[in-house]
Design a protein around this motif. Sequence first.
Motif, mmCIF file in Angstrom:
data_model
loop_
_atom_site.group_PDB
_atom_site.id
_atom_site.type_symbol
_atom_site.label_atom_id
_atom_site.label_comp_id
_atom_site.label_asym_id
_atom_site.label_seq_id
_atom_site.Cartn_x
_atom_site.Cartn_y
_atom_site.Cartn_z
ATOM 1 N N ASP A 26 2.240 -0.420 5.378
ATOM 2 C CA ASP A 26 1.983 -1.356 4.307
ATOM 3 C C ASP A 26 0.490 -1.696 4.217
ATOM 4 O O ASP A 26 -0.056 -2.412 5.048
ATOM 5 N N GLU A 235 3.319 -1.761 -3.616
ATOM 6 C CA GLU A 235 2.696 -3.071 -3.790
ATOM 7 C C GLU A 235 1.183 -2.929 -3.971
ATOM 8 O O GLU A 235 0.581 -3.563 -4.838
ATOM 9 N N TRP A 236 0.577 -2.077 -3.176
ATOM 10 C CA TRP A 236 -0.858 -1.826 -3.269
ATOM 11 C C TRP A 236 -1.194 -1.144 -4.598
ATOM 12 O O TRP A 236 -2.125 -1.514 -5.292
ATOM 13 N N ASN A 238 0.421 -1.371 -7.331
ATOM 14 C CA ASN A 238 0.603 -2.346 -8.402
ATOM 15 C C ASN A 238 -0.637 -3.223 -8.572
ATOM 16 O O ASN A 238 -1.060 -3.517 -9.692
#
Length: 299
Positions: A26, A235-236, A238
């Motif tokens: 992550d 997530e990154w 995005n």
Amino acid sequence: MFKKIFSFGLSLSIFSAMTPWAWAGDIMEQIQETGVIRAGYRSDTVPFAFVDDDGKPVGYAIELLELIREETETRLGKPVELEFIEITPNNRFEQITDGIIDIECGSTTITWERNNYVDFSASYFASGTQMIVNKGSNWANAQSLAGAKIAVIPNTTNETAIREFAPDAEFIFVESEEEGWKMVQEDKVVGFAGDGILLQALKAQVTDSDSYEIVPEFPYMIESYACTLPQNESEWRNVVNYSLVKYMQGVVVGVPEYQNLYSRWFGVNGVTPYPIETMADYFQGIVNGYEWIRIEGRY
């Protein structure tokens, strides 16, 4: 000339000693922990990324990375810094897959093959493969390129494009735009094949720029630039896409901050002039694929 197509940091004193695999997984958690985005950059791709007289990374892509840093900082609610790591055309993807960098936003082209081992952000620019040659040398058609010595960086989309157009040419591999350009100036090759926008920047740097030309008028192949990211980091990705789309939407609707950013590098008095109206058409097509973002109280 592309109008028709366009119309449609904190210190790493502890963390830097850790091996890349320690952060596999992550990216946003890593940035939350370290307060650092590790950003790859090339030192020779004017006006996207290069170094100034003090050795500091500057350029259009560097400013886009700053927008991404600001958005990341806002979302995490803590200070975030950019740590710049120099990369080359030959190691840029390896730096991503090996976990050395979290992002690279230079003049990298999206391809299906590259998508097998890295992810890409939304496209933030488009150019195309052309050649810089001595003016009037008539090297703009396939017949004249048979047997011609052409400099090109290997394993790039530029090599793919020029090989398709001139399969009978003799290709001389170089490591950088600067090396290929120097070979043209020294008459060691008849031309250097690269991204048209980068070739324009090289040409603008010499006093005898009128002695050279970029051919053909319409590129051998159109290419879309995007940031390179590790795979499966939604997530990154995005955060990166939100930052880039917000910027492009700002250019489209006339937000001064974003239009000024573009103009610093591509405006009439910029490093490499390129009409904002033309690029805004391209941006419009990208932005339309996303939900519009409220900027300064308006869409």
